[in-house]
Write a protein that holds these residues in place. Structure first.
Motif, PDB file in Angstrom:
ATOM      1  N   GLU A  84       0.810  -1.221   0.000  1.00 23.58           N
ATOM      2  CA  GLU A  84       0.000   0.000   0.000  1.00 23.58           C
ATOM      3  C   GLU A  84       0.841   1.266   0.000  1.00 23.58           C
ATOM      4  O   GLU A  84       0.367   2.328  -0.408  1.00 23.58           O
ATOM      5  CB  GLU A  84      -0.917   0.006   1.230  1.00 23.58           C
ATOM      6  N   ASP A  85       2.088   1.158   0.439  1.00 25.17           N
ATOM      7  CA  ASP A  85       2.952   2.335   0.517  1.00 25.17           C
ATOM      8  C   ASP A  85       3.670   2.539  -0.816  1.00 25.17           C
ATOM      9  O   ASP A  85       4.764   2.015  -1.046  1.00 25.17           O
ATOM     10  CB  ASP A  85       3.963   2.161   1.651  1.00 25.17           C
ATOM     11  N   THR A  86       3.043   3.316  -1.682  1.00 25.59           N
ATOM     12  CA  THR A  86       3.644   3.619  -2.984  1.00 25.59           C
ATOM     13  C   THR A  86       4.149   5.055  -3.045  1.00 25.59           C
ATOM     14  O   THR A  86       4.484   5.549  -4.120  1.00 25.59           O
ATOM     15  CB  THR A  86       2.613   3.404  -4.102  1.00 25.59           C
ATOM     16  N   PHE A  87       4.201   5.714  -1.882  1.00 22.22           N
ATOM     17  CA  PHE A  87       4.526   7.143  -1.869  1.00 22.22           C
ATOM     18  C   PHE A  87       5.812   7.464  -1.109  1.00 22.22           C
ATOM     19  O   PHE A  87       6.466   8.464  -1.394  1.00 22.22           O
ATOM     20  CB  PHE A  87       3.379   7.945  -1.262  1.00 22.22           C
ATOM     21  N   SER A  88       6.198   6.656  -0.129  1.00 24.76           N
ATOM     22  CA  SER A  88       7.331   7.002   0.739  1.00 24.76           C
ATOM     23  C   SER A  88       8.637   7.173  -0.035  1.00 24.76           C
ATOM     24  O   SER A  88       9.417   8.084   0.236  1.00 24.76           O
ATOM     25  CB  SER A  88       7.508   5.953   1.835  1.00 24.76           C
ATOM     26  N   VAL A 189      -1.102  26.382  -8.004  1.00 27.04           N
ATOM     27  CA  VAL A 189      -0.377  25.426  -8.835  1.00 27.04           C
ATOM     28  C   VAL A 189       1.078  25.374  -8.382  1.00 27.04           C
ATOM     29  O   VAL A 189       1.786  26.380  -8.476  1.00 27.04           O
ATOM     30  CB  VAL A 189      -0.451  25.816 -10.325  1.00 27.04           C
ATOM     31  N   PRO A 190       1.566  24.246  -7.894  1.00 33.47           N
ATOM     32  CA  PRO A 190       2.940  24.183  -7.382  1.00 33.47           C
ATOM     33  C   PRO A 190       3.962  24.095  -8.507  1.00 33.47           C
ATOM     34  O   PRO A 190       3.636  23.723  -9.629  1.00 33.47           O
ATOM     35  CB  PRO A 190       2.943  22.896  -6.562  1.00 33.47           C
ATOM     36  N   ALA A 191       5.198  24.413  -8.169  1.00 38.33           N
ATOM     37  CA  ALA A 191       6.290  24.207  -9.113  1.00 38.33           C
ATOM     38  C   ALA A 191       6.474  22.710  -9.333  1.00 38.33           C
ATOM     39  O   ALA A 191       6.253  21.903  -8.439  1.00 38.33           O
ATOM     40  CB  ALA A 191       7.568  24.827  -8.559  1.00 38.33           C
ATOM     41  N   LEU A 192       6.882  22.335 -10.548  1.00 43.41           N
ATOM     42  CA  LEU A 192       6.982  20.930 -10.904  1.00 43.41           C
ATOM     43  C   LEU A 192       8.139  20.252 -10.170  1.00 43.41           C
ATOM     44  O   LEU A 192       9.256  20.740 -10.148  1.00 43.41           O
ATOM     45  CB  LEU A 192       7.185  20.785 -12.420  1.00 43.41           C
ATOM     46  N   SER A 193       7.846  19.141  -9.553  1.00 43.17           N
ATOM     47  CA  SER A 193       8.858  18.296  -8.931  1.00 43.17           C
ATOM     48  C   SER A 193       8.374  16.868  -9.086  1.00 43.17           C
ATOM     49  O   SER A 193       7.474  16.434  -8.373  1.00 43.17           O
ATOM     50  CB  SER A 193       9.046  18.649  -7.451  1.00 43.17           C
ATOM     51  N   VAL A 194       8.928  16.152 -10.050  1.00 46.27           N
ATOM     52  CA  VAL A 194       8.343  14.890 -10.492  1.00 46.27           C
ATOM     53  C   VAL A 194       8.138  13.915  -9.342  1.00 46.27           C
ATOM     54  O   VAL A 194       7.040  13.386  -9.139  1.00 46.27           O
ATOM     55  CB  VAL A 194       9.222  14.235 -11.577  1.00 46.27           C
ATOM     56  N   ASN A 195       9.191  13.666  -8.554  1.00 49.90           N
ATOM     57  CA  ASN A 195       9.060  12.691  -7.466  1.00 49.90           C
ATOM     58  C   ASN A 195       8.021  13.126  -6.446  1.00 49.90           C
ATOM     59  O   ASN A 195       7.158  12.339  -6.041  1.00 49.90           O
ATOM     60  CB  ASN A 195      10.411  12.504  -6.767  1.00 49.90           C
ATOM     61  N   LYS A 196       8.088  14.379  -6.019  1.00 50.12           N
ATOM     62  CA  LYS A 196       7.173  14.858  -4.986  1.00 50.12           C
ATOM     63  C   LYS A 196       5.732  14.835  -5.470  1.00 50.12           C
ATOM     64  O   LYS A 196       4.827  14.389  -4.759  1.00 50.12           O
ATOM     65  CB  LYS A 196       7.563  16.263  -4.539  1.00 50.12           C
ATOM     66  N   ASP A 197       5.489  15.340  -6.688  1.00 48.35           N
ATOM     67  CA  ASP A 197       4.122  15.385  -7.179  1.00 48.35           C
ATOM     68  C   ASP A 197       3.566  13.987  -7.405  1.00 48.35           C
ATOM     69  O   ASP A 197       2.383  13.737  -7.173  1.00 48.35           O
ATOM     70  CB  ASP A 197       4.049  16.202  -8.471  1.00 48.35           C
ATOM     71  N   ARG A 198       4.400  13.061  -7.834  1.00 51.82           N
ATOM     72  CA  ARG A 198       3.963  11.673  -7.964  1.00 51.82           C
ATOM     73  C   ARG A 198       3.625  11.113  -6.586  1.00 51.82           C
ATOM     74  O   ARG A 198       2.643  10.384  -6.417  1.00 51.82           O
ATOM     75  CB  ARG A 198       5.066  10.858  -8.630  1.00 51.82           C
ATOM     76  N   GLY A 199       4.452  11.468  -5.582  1.00 50.44           N
ATOM     77  CA  GLY A 199       4.175  11.033  -4.215  1.00 50.44           C
ATOM     78  C   GLY A 199       2.894  11.627  -3.674  1.00 50.44           C
ATOM     79  O   GLY A 199       2.121  10.951  -2.985  1.00 50.44           O
ATOM     80  N   ASP A 201       0.232  12.524  -5.387  1.00 52.60           N
ATOM     81  CA  ASP A 201      -0.901  11.833  -6.018  1.00 52.60           C
ATOM     82  C   ASP A 201      -1.119  10.456  -5.406  1.00 52.60           C
ATOM     83  O   ASP A 201      -2.261  10.056  -5.128  1.00 52.60           O
ATOM     84  CB  ASP A 201      -0.656  11.705  -7.523  1.00 52.60           C
ATOM     85  N   ALA A 202      -0.016   9.711  -5.206  1.00 51.24           N
ATOM     86  CA  ALA A 202      -0.137   8.364  -4.633  1.00 51.24           C
ATOM     87  C   ALA A 202      -0.644   8.432  -3.200  1.00 51.24           C
ATOM     88  O   ALA A 202      -1.468   7.605  -2.772  1.00 51.24           O
ATOM     89  CB  ALA A 202       1.214   7.650  -4.690  1.00 51.24           C
ATOM     90  N   TYR A 203      -0.155   9.404  -2.435  1.00 49.33           N
ATOM     91  CA  TYR A 203      -0.595   9.522  -1.049  1.00 49.33           C
ATOM     92  C   TYR A 203      -2.068   9.929  -0.975  1.00 49.33           C
ATOM     93  O   TYR A 203      -2.810   9.426  -0.123  1.00 49.33           O
ATOM     94  CB  TYR A 203       0.265  10.541  -0.304  1.00 49.33           C
ATOM     95  N   SER A 204      -2.511  10.827  -1.853  1.00 49.76           N
ATOM     96  CA  SER A 204      -3.922  11.237  -1.865  1.00 49.76           C
ATOM     97  C   SER A 204      -4.816  10.037  -2.129  1.00 49.76           C
ATOM     98  O   SER A 204      -5.861   9.865  -1.484  1.00 49.76           O
ATOM     99  CB  SER A 204      -4.149  12.313  -2.926  1.00 49.76           C
ATOM    100  N   GLU A 205      -4.412   9.183  -3.050  1.00 44.15           N
ATOM    101  CA  GLU A 205      -5.189   7.972  -3.337  1.00 44.15           C
ATOM    102  C   GLU A 205      -5.223   7.060  -2.115  1.00 44.15           C
ATOM    103  O   GLU A 205      -6.278   6.497  -1.767  1.00 44.15           O
ATOM    104  CB  GLU A 205      -4.574   7.246  -4.537  1.00 44.15           C
ATOM    105  N   PHE A 206      -4.084   6.917  -1.459  1.00 38.87           N
ATOM    106  CA  PHE A 206      -4.004   6.106  -0.242  1.00 38.87           C
ATOM    107  C   PHE A 206      -4.942   6.647   0.841  1.00 38.87           C
ATOM    108  O   PHE A 206      -5.666   5.892   1.502  1.00 38.87           O
ATOM    109  CB  PHE A 206      -2.559   6.104   0.258  1.00 38.87           C
ATOM    110  N   VAL A 207      -4.924   7.967   1.049  1.00 41.92           N
ATOM    111  CA  VAL A 207      -5.758   8.595   2.082  1.00 41.92           C
ATOM    112  C   VAL A 207      -7.238   8.335   1.819  1.00 41.92           C
ATOM    113  O   VAL A 207      -8.010   8.008   2.738  1.00 41.92           O
ATOM    114  CB  VAL A 207      -5.474  10.109   2.145  1.00 41.92           C
ATOM    115  N   HIS A 208      -7.658   8.449   0.575  1.00 43.23           N
ATOM    116  CA  HIS A 208      -9.072   8.230   0.247  1.00 43.23           C
ATOM    117  C   HIS A 208      -9.478   6.770   0.446  1.00 43.23           C
ATOM    118  O   HIS A 208     -10.667   6.484   0.667  1.00 43.23           O
ATOM    119  CB  HIS A 208      -9.358   8.673  -1.187  1.00 43.23           C
TER     120      HIS A 208
END
Length: 595
Positions: A84-88, A189-199, A201-208
């Motif tokens: 389940e941890d796809t964000f850390s 709109v945040p500045a682009l940071s691929v790893n962080k923004d991917r994290g 999105d993954a964490y938001s899905e986990f929270v829901h």
């Protein structure tokens, strides 16, 4: 009946803040998510925290215990498995923890903001977790090595040092109104940071997925429907039609109009669900009651939410500044609090306050405690608080959402002004003809409470000390029995198992998923690294014999077992014991029960 070794350790970790015996604290307002087990809460005037911070606006929430699973009248943290941890990993590559999410989003979206720095000393509060403001950068705590704070994958951050500093953002620095703050951040709109923004999105899905489970409760369903009809003016709810601010205000006013705040609500009867009993029968309680029901109602309205315990500090408590414009505040046990928190996509977690009387206030503080700069002129004012009747809340002005007109798309908001404000004790507000009662606390009662607290603490120490001795005696006897009784096979395996426990005390261990023979090779290598060369062959002998006993049909002779036992005694007394001193020896004796 639920007592365990973990409870014992936790009790010791909280010894200076009121005993946390069997998971229930005897003072303050927090107890690790356990609900309805005590008739009320009391305060002994102890100092929970000392904080040094620049000036802040509104209330400073210091988050501690965080839990997302309600079951059997208690809140426990969400359990996260590896799948389940796809964000850390993404957050770690971005050099932040998941708990840093709200800080990082603000920093990227409001690059011109300068963070504040808070220093915290944990005194009487629980020593299990860090207390920090929202939008804190936990991963930069000012400590190193074993004193650096440690996050769980999710929920709270574990305390490693009782003194630490953190950077955080004061939400008041953002121009939008505080009530709309999470949604305001989410629209940027945040500045682009691929790893962080991917994290993110993954964490938001986990929270829901993890923070939307709703308790099965008839009374909760009734409350939800009443809020819809009486406070939002609709029969069917569509999340997109309402802002979070409107929903949270409706829930807050439902509690203010229909429930009473008190420090002594009584216990939840055996066999009753805490939420059902509070909403349907009890209709009064303190912070953890409103936080629990509020978190569940937020989920019913489509918002991921969870339960939090910690401390709140009013900006009026800052007093006079120091020379460098920082303020030092002694956070008393009266500031202990529980609240809900909500997750807003692309913004993070933020406090959701539903306890009546806590809108930038604390009904448990006296006026002098709320504002140290205020000078009390007469003793009569201090000793005779006035009993008052309040409509819709305690102190200040309370916002109430009226029933939504038939021809309007949104519920209108009016202001209901209180006729008086109760600044002392556990005030109770009116909503259907109920009269508030303020607690009358005199100096004698305070002294008596302190004496009782000390007596309870000493009694708890004696009881726990006795429990430690008994527990150790039982565990040591069990070990001796396993080594002395049974057939040669089982005794050999026991020798190997206990040898690993002893070696672990001095750091000779390996947690990787490897075979027992590979493990023994690794242990001997670690012995050589620690310059323990004369005994490595003994460790290997015991390991190989245990594999023979466990994995084959070969007979373990009396001679082989005796050799293993003699080697085991040498490992225990010649290798491990000399390297244990002070706290490590106590830990080996009374926690691991190996000596």
């Amino acid at each position: 009946s639920n007592f365990s070794l973990t409870d014992l350790r936790n009790a010791f970790s909280d010894y200076d803040g009121g005993f946390d015996l069997f998971g229930i604290k005897t003072v303050g307002g927090t107890n690790g998510g356990v609900l309805g087990k005590t008739a009320g809460i009391s305060f002994n005037g102890s100092t929970a925290l000392k904080v040094v911070t620049p000036k802040f606006s509104n209330t400073l929430y210091l988050r501690g215990y965080v839990a997302g699973v309600y079951n059997d009248n208690s809140w426990t943290p969400v359990d996260v498995n590896g799948n389940e941890d796809t964000f850390s990993d993404d957050f770690e590559q971005g050099k932040i923890w998941v708990q840093d999410l709200d800080y990082d989003l603000i920093q990227r979206k409001y690059a011109d903001l300068t963070p504040s720095q808070i220093s915290v000393s944990v005194l009487g509060a629980s020593k299990k977790f860090v207390y920090a403001p929202y939008a804190s950068l936990y991963s930069s705590d000012g400590n190193t090595d074993d004193k650096k704070m440690r996050p769980t994958t999710e929920s709270y951050v574990k305390l490693s040092s009782t003194k630490y500093s953190l950077y955080y953002f004061d939400p008041s620095l953002i121009e939008e109104r505080l009530e709309a703050l999470p949604e305001a951040i989410a629209t940027e709109v945040p500045a682009l940071s691929v790893n962080k923004d991917r994290g993110v999105d993954a964490y938001s899905e986990f929270v829901h997925q993890k923070y939307m489970d709703i308790s099965k409760s008839d009374e909760l369903d009734k409350a939800y429907k009443e809020i819809l009809s009486e406070y939002l003016g609709v029969d069917i709810y569509h999340k997109g039609d309402w802002t979070y601010e409107e929903i949270s205000t409706a829930i807050k006013n439902y509690f203010s109009d229909n429930f009473t705040y008190t420090l002594e609500p009584g216990v939840t009867p055996k066999g009753e669900d805490f939420i059902d009993y509070f909403l349907g029968t009890q209709k009064e309680g303190y912070c953890s009651y409103f936080a629990t029901a509020g978190a569940e109602l937020l989920r019913m309205f489509g918002y991921p939410s969870r339960y939090v315990e910690g401390y709140v500090v009013l900006n009026s408590q800052l007093g006079e500044p120091e020379d460098d414009s920082t303020y030092e505040v002694s956070v008393k046990d009266k500031c202990a609090h529980a609240w809900a928190e909500v997750f807003i996509d692309n913004a993070g977690w933020y406090p959701a306050e539903f306890t009546p009387g806590y809108d930038n206030d604390n009904p448990n503080l006296t006026q002098q405690e709320k504002d140290p700069k205020e000078v009390t002129t007469t003793k009569s004012t201090e000793s005779k608080p006035t009993t008052t009747t309040q409509n819709g809340g305690q102190g200040g002005t309370t916002s109430v959402v009226t029933k939504k007109p038939a021809n309007s798309s949104k519920a209108s908001t009016t202001k209901k002004t209180n006729s008086a404000s109760n600044g002392h004790g556990a005030g109770v507000m009116s909503g259907a003809g109920k009269t508030s009662v303020s607690s009358r606390i005199t100096e004698n009662n305070s002294d008596h409470g302190s004496f009782v607290g000390i007596f309870i603490t000493l009694g708890g120490l004696l009881f726990i000390g006795f429990g430690v001795v008994v527990h150790r005696d039982v565990k040591v006897k069990k070990m001796r029995s396993e080594l002395s009784n049974g057939d040669n096979r089982s005794r050999t395996v026991a020798v190997y198992r206990y040898m690993l426990k002893y070696l672990k005390l001095i750091g000779i261990a390996d947690s990787r998923n490897i075979t027992d023979l590979q493990l023994c090779d690794r242990l001997t290598e670690k012995c050589q690294e620690m310059q323990i060369n004369d005994f490595s062959h003994m460790i290997k002998y015991i390991g190989e014999l245990a594999v023979k006993a466990e994995m084959s049909n070969s007979v373990i002779s009396d001679g082989e077992l005796e050799t293993a036992l003699s080697y085991f005694e040498i490992v225990k007394d010649k290798i491990v014991l000399p390297k244990l001193s002070g706290a490590k020896l106590l830990n080996a004796k009374f926690v691991y029960c190996l000596y």
